[in-house]
Design a protein around this motif. Structure first.
Motif, PDB file in Angstrom:
ATOM      1  N   ILE A   6      56.073 -23.155 -36.616  1.00  0.00           N
ATOM      2  CA  ILE A   6      57.271 -22.683 -35.931  1.00  0.00           C
ATOM      3  C   ILE A   6      58.235 -21.925 -36.810  1.00  0.00           C
ATOM      4  CG2 ILE A   6      58.620 -25.069 -36.267  1.00  0.00           C
ATOM      5  CD1 ILE A   6      59.512 -24.862 -33.320  1.00  0.00           C
ATOM      6  N   ILE A  58      62.023 -27.310 -30.588  1.00  0.00           N
ATOM      7  CA  ILE A  58      61.373 -27.585 -31.639  1.00  0.00           C
ATOM      8  C   ILE A  58      60.582 -28.990 -31.393  1.00  0.00           C
ATOM      9  CG2 ILE A  58      61.684 -28.219 -34.033  1.00  0.00           C
ATOM     10  CD1 ILE A  58      64.188 -26.571 -33.904  1.00  0.00           C
ATOM     11  N   SER A  59      61.120 -29.757 -30.666  1.00  0.00           N
ATOM     12  CA  SER A  59      60.757 -31.201 -30.537  1.00  0.00           C
ATOM     13  C   SER A  59      59.433 -30.993 -29.523  1.00  0.00           C
ATOM     14  CB  SER A  59      61.767 -32.143 -29.772  1.00  0.00           C
ATOM     15  OG  SER A  59      62.835 -32.341 -30.716  1.00  0.00           O
ATOM     16  N   ASN A  61      57.529 -28.582 -29.461  1.00  0.00           N
ATOM     17  CA  ASN A  61      56.366 -27.921 -30.081  1.00  0.00           C
ATOM     18  C   ASN A  61      56.023 -28.570 -31.686  1.00  0.00           C
ATOM     19  OD1 ASN A  61      55.745 -25.363 -28.597  1.00  0.00           O
ATOM     20  ND2 ASN A  61      57.728 -24.804 -29.164  1.00  0.00           N
ATOM     21  N   MET A  62      56.651 -29.675 -32.002  1.00  0.00           N
ATOM     22  CA  MET A  62      56.437 -30.088 -33.111  1.00  0.00           C
ATOM     23  C   MET A  62      54.821 -30.765 -33.399  1.00  0.00           C
ATOM     24  SD  MET A  62      58.030 -30.850 -35.943  1.00  0.00           S
ATOM     25  CE  MET A  62      59.480 -30.165 -36.663  1.00  0.00           C
ATOM     26  N   VAL A  68      56.969 -25.211 -41.178  1.00  0.00           N
ATOM     27  CA  VAL A  68      58.082 -24.684 -40.411  1.00  0.00           C
ATOM     28  C   VAL A  68      58.494 -23.391 -41.263  1.00  0.00           C
ATOM     29  CG1 VAL A  68      60.609 -25.003 -40.044  1.00  0.00           C
ATOM     30  CG2 VAL A  68      58.762 -26.949 -39.587  1.00  0.00           C
ATOM     31  N   LEU A  84      65.260 -31.477 -39.078  1.00  0.00           N
ATOM     32  CA  LEU A  84      63.604 -31.231 -38.747  1.00  0.00           C
ATOM     33  C   LEU A  84      63.076 -32.801 -39.435  1.00  0.00           C
ATOM     34  CD1 LEU A  84      63.158 -27.810 -40.003  1.00  0.00           C
ATOM     35  CD2 LEU A  84      62.749 -28.636 -37.649  1.00  0.00           C
ATOM     36  N   LEU A  87      62.521 -35.683 -36.893  1.00  0.00           N
ATOM     37  CA  LEU A  87      61.318 -35.368 -35.951  1.00  0.00           C
ATOM     38  C   LEU A  87      59.890 -35.630 -36.722  1.00  0.00           C
ATOM     39  CD1 LEU A  87      62.479 -32.144 -34.139  1.00  0.00           C
ATOM     40  CD2 LEU A  87      62.700 -34.665 -33.414  1.00  0.00           C
ATOM     41  N   ARG A  88      59.763 -34.912 -37.955  1.00  0.00           N
ATOM     42  CA  ARG A  88      58.468 -35.017 -38.722  1.00  0.00           C
ATOM     43  C   ARG A  88      58.542 -34.456 -40.132  1.00  0.00           C
ATOM     44  NH1 ARG A  88      53.099 -31.773 -36.555  1.00  0.00           N
ATOM     45  NH2 ARG A  88      51.610 -32.462 -37.906  1.00  0.00           N
ATOM     46  N   LEU A  90      56.923 -32.158 -42.613  1.00  0.00           N
ATOM     47  CA  LEU A  90      56.297 -30.859 -42.600  1.00  0.00           C
ATOM     48  C   LEU A  90      56.519 -29.948 -43.792  1.00  0.00           C
ATOM     49  CD1 LEU A  90      55.980 -29.927 -38.933  1.00  0.00           C
ATOM     50  CD2 LEU A  90      54.239 -30.807 -40.221  1.00  0.00           C
TER      51      LEU A  90
END
Length: 216
Positions: A6, A58-59, A61-62, A68, A84, A87-88, A90
């Motif tokens: 992303i 973003i949420s 597509n996470m 990222v 970020l 959310l997760r 990465l």
């Protein structure tokens, strides 16, 4: 293995405007053809690319992405990294060009796993991604080990406090206090630290009540 990104590009409109000014001014031109765009660079290398600058995009597509790419100014890297991470977790890469990195004075955020730029060849980008992913896993492992160590230190603090309380109340040694905690945990089928925490909190509550009674 990275397959999808992303791209969070806060400078896309500015880059396009600057490119239009340069190519139509009658003066010098950076390069023939369109400017280097982070999204297009990754797509040309075979990656699936999603774009977004709002947390809603973003949420959504996470779950689909493996990494990222931030295309933001240096002072925006840390805020984006924090958002970020909620959310997760990465691998996080930063696009470095004349707009995101305008001088040599700015500091690179410690949470960045790698740098990509418009002058890099395909091989250089793949190598940077490989090193970045390795850095991400090492950083994540170190963070987990740190959290585990802090947790153990916190547990040790509760156990030590409970032992001191038991030594004071029961007039026993530290070894005997520890054996008491261990047996109590076995009998109640609880963790040692949970029993210790309960003892400390009850003791502190009784102390507060006694102090409140004396004030009256």
């Amino acid at each position: 293995m990275l397959q999808s990104f992303i791209v969070i590009d806060e400078l896309k409109e500015k880059r396009s405007a600057t490119s239009s000014e340069l190519t139509s001014s009658g003066g010098w031109q950076v390069a023939e053809g369109p400017p280097f765009l982070p999204e297009e660079t990754l797509k040309d290398l075979g990656f699936r690319v999603y774009a977004g600058t709002s947390m809603r995009e973003i949420s959504f597509n996470m779950p689909k992405i493996d990494a990222v790419l931030l295309v933001v100014s240096p002072d925006q890297v840390a805020p984006w990294r924090t958002r970020l991470h909620t959310l997760r977790s990465l691998p996080l890469f930063w696009w470095c060009d004349s707009q995101t990195f305008p001088s040599n004075e700015c500091k690179i955020d410690h949470g960045i796993d790698g740098l990509l730029g418009p002058s890099m060849s395909a091989l250089e980008i793949h190598c940077a991604l490989l090193l970045g992913v390795n850095h991400y896993f090492q950083r994540t492992e170190w963070h987990q080990e740190r959290e585990q160590l802090l947790s153990k230190l916190e547990e040790r603090k509760w156990v030590d406090q409970a032992k001191r309380i038991l030594c004071e109340i029961k007039k026993i040694s530290e070894a005997e206090a520890y054996d008491f905690l261990r047996k109590q945990a076995m009998n109640e089928r609880k963790r040692l630290v949970d029993v210790a925490t309960s003892i400390v909190k009850v003791y502190q509550l009784l102390q507060d009540q006694n102090q409140g009674g004396r004030k009256r």
